[in-house]
Design an enzyme around this catalytic site. Structure first.
Site, PDB file in Angstrom:
ATOM      1  N   CYS A 119      38.123  61.950 -16.383  1.00  0.00           N
ATOM      2  CA  CYS A 119      39.048  62.403 -17.425  1.00  0.00           C
ATOM      3  C   CYS A 119      40.155  61.358 -17.555  1.00  0.00           C
ATOM      4  CB  CYS A 119      39.594  63.784 -17.066  1.00  0.00           C
ATOM      5  SG  CYS A 119      40.417  64.616 -18.447  1.00  0.00           S
ATOM      6  N   CYS A 188      35.323  63.616 -22.983  1.00  0.00           N
ATOM      7  CA  CYS A 188      35.354  63.698 -24.445  1.00  0.00           C
ATOM      8  C   CYS A 188      34.593  62.522 -25.052  1.00  0.00           C
ATOM      9  CB  CYS A 188      36.789  63.710 -24.940  1.00  0.00           C
ATOM     10  SG  CYS A 188      37.709  65.111 -24.323  1.00  0.00           S
ATOM     11  N   SER A 464      47.004  60.402 -27.618  1.00  0.00           N
ATOM     12  CA  SER A 464      45.666  60.580 -27.066  1.00  0.00           C
ATOM     13  C   SER A 464      44.780  59.530 -27.706  1.00  0.00           C
ATOM     14  CB  SER A 464      45.179  61.973 -27.447  1.00  0.00           C
ATOM     15  OG  SER A 464      43.794  61.970 -27.603  1.00  0.00           O
TER      16      SER A 464
END
Ligand code: FES
Length: 549
Positions: A119, A188, A464
């Site tokens: 992550c 992701c 992000s």
């Protein structure tokens, strides 16, 4: 062997007695002791499979020469913390993870270490922890998640919320996206921070070739874990520590690759932090010099069409790296964990440049680079923007100022924002936040309400990897440290020029000085460990690390 401090017979009989209770036998005491740092956690799909990977690593490590021991670190998930108070703990978690790896590694006297991250913050946390241990080390990426049904992902959900508030989609459609976008395990799925940092690790030379482009739930990922486990023996025998692998050249290699791929701006802050730990002299000016004239060669999300899993289907990243070495864009002569150079690792790879996702230099997706490092009176230590170019390259507008992310998001959803507005979100820096939150919610909200190309956003917080639009972050000095951003008033004129790399507030020195004497710094009251970060974090232009010295 460092680990003799806990395994030597007879003097360490008491330590050995403890180790026998956790599965050691007579032979294990004469082996290299290898720590396996797992970031397993059931709080997020990015990491909920890592216990399986850690077991595969242990299987690879255990041999006549090495004994593996798994231990855990904490982790947080940006996909869950984003847009709320929890995000203040995100960047800080990087340092806690690195500290925990250093603490266990030193206390247990490991000879070598393998860490597995999946992550945004636990990947740099693992790398920094290994840097601080200064023993033979390998990093393993947990792998990417597959896209959801209808090719949606976490960023689709964030952006759909904006569409819902803007009444472009209804509640049922939003729920459908929520239910179907994230299925299975893995990081992701676009060129967001986790995938970007995994590629950084491979380019730094601390991960096995092509391991940064693998699906989390795949045989290839398990094989990568077993092979990494086996490889640590070679590094131990030759005492190849991470310090012998990571240097300024390998850092510059990695930032060039990330820029060419349109990767996350967070990589810059983490690379500055890694350099800081290894006492490598690296500045935002160095990174600007290396990336400024590069084009964008990838069509990966968030700005492009494709997911990392699509790239996996084309064979991964090795052809691309070989191509970059062949055209002298990156240095192929640097050492990697295989004991060979980057170039030697790729010698059997054939370049076949027919790729719908990664283009060549003569046929770029975009002639300019998405990551731009800007300087000017609004950010004398430098700041970082990520601009796809679809929004234009120069933005001139009037400031609309907020002192927190929440204030800005409320406003975006409730009020109509004029075109050519520059939203300022300040007191979100490492100290002012504290914690330097990512502004994914406001950038997604702007997209949702249809203002992606007509409104810009400036912050001393971060973005992000999923953020896109005309956005500038990492403004330093931050507002809490009396950076110019704390002096901005509503309707002040600002220019962001990503062609000439400057960012300026239209106010002369005299006016700036007079505002400076009157300004009241906004002090956010926090408790616990956030206070530690508020007191001891360093400037984002240096990596925003906790500084213990
Ligand atoms: Fe973990 Fe995106 S939230 S990789």
């Amino acid at each position: 062997m460092k680990s003799k401090l806990i395994t030597k017979w007879p003097i360490k009989a008491a330590n050995r007695a403890m180790l026998r209770a956790v599965g050691y036998n007579d032979y294990d005491f004469n082996k290299f002791q290898v720590g396996i740092a797992s970031t397993w956690s059931n709080i997020t799909p990015c990491n909920n499979h890592i216990n399986v990977l850690a077991k595969a690593v242990e299987y690879g490590v255990n041999s006549k020469f090495c004994k593996g021991t798994i231990f855990n670190t904490i982790t947080v998930s940006d996909g869950i913390s984003n847009g709320n108070f929890g995000m203040k703990y995100s960047l800080l978690s990087r340092d806690i993870i690195s500290n925990s790896i250093e603490v266990v590694g030193k206390a247990q006297n490991f000879d070598g270490i393998i860490s597995i991250g999946g992550c945004d913050k636990n990947i740099p946390g693992c790398i920094i922890g290994m840097c601080n241990l200064e023993i033979p080390s390998i990093f393993i990426y947990g792998g990417t998640i597959l896209p959801g049904k209808n090719r949606t992902d976490i960023v689709s959900v964030f952006e759909s919320l904006g569409k819902f508030y803007n009444k472009t989609i209804n509640e049922k459609e939003l729920l459908n996206i929520e239910k179907n976008s994230i299925i299975g395990s893995g990081s992701c799925s676009g060129m967001y921070t986790a995938n970007s940092m995994a590629i950084v690790a491979e380019c730094l030379g601390i991960s096995l070739p092509n391991s940064s482009i693998q699906n989390a739930q795949s045989i290839n990922k398990i094989v990568n874990c077993i092979n990494s486990g086996k490889l640590i023996k070679i590094l131990l025998e030759n005492n190849i520590t991470i310090k012998k692998i990571i240097n300024k050249e390998s850092i510059l290699n990695s930032i060039k690759v990330i820029s060419l791929l349109g990767g996350s701006t967070n990589c810059l802050i983490h690379l500055l932090a890694i350099a800081n730990c290894l006492k490598i002299n690296l500045s935002l000016k160095d990174l600007q010099f290396e990336t400024n004239n590069l084009p964008t060669l990838s069509d990966l999300k968030p700005s492009g069409k494709f997911f990392i899993s699509d790239l996996i289907n084309t064979g991964g990243i090795q052809k691309f790296l070989k191509y970059l070495i062949d055209i002298n864009l990156i240095n192929g002569n640097l050492l990697t964990v295989t004991g060979n150079s980057l170039k030697e690792n790729l010698k059997f790879i054939k370049i076949n440049y027919k790729n719908k996702i990664l283009k060549d230099i003569n046929n770029p997706v975009k002639k300019t680079n998405q990551i731009k490092i800007l300087f000017g009176n609004l950010s004398i230590n430098g700041c970082i923007s990520k601009i796809s170019g679809k929004e234009g390259e120069i933005f001139f507008g009037k400031a609309l100022v907020f002192n927190s992310e929440e204030e800005s998001v409320n406003y975006i959803y409730k009020k109509k924002i004029q075109n050519n507005t520059i939203i300022i979100i300040r007191y979100e820096g490492p100290k002012g936040g504290p914690g330097m939150r990512e502004m994914l919610t406001p950038t997604s909200a702007l997209i949702g309400v249809g203002k992606k190309n007509s409104v810009a956003l400036i912050t001393d917080g971060r973005f992000s990897g999923g953020s896109h639009g005309f956005v500038v972050g990492h403004i330093s000095p931050e507002a809490y440290d009396f950076g110019t951003i704390c002096l901005i008033n509503n309707n002040d004129l600002i220019i962001i020029d990503t062609i000439n790399n400057f960012i300026s507030l239209f106010l002369n020195k005299r006016s700036l000085k007079s505002r400076f004497y009157k300004v009241k710094i906004f002090n956010k009251i926090v408790s616990g460990i956030l206070n530690l970060y508020k007191k001891y974090s360093i400037c984002s232009s240096k990596g925003a690390l906790l500084n213990y010295e």
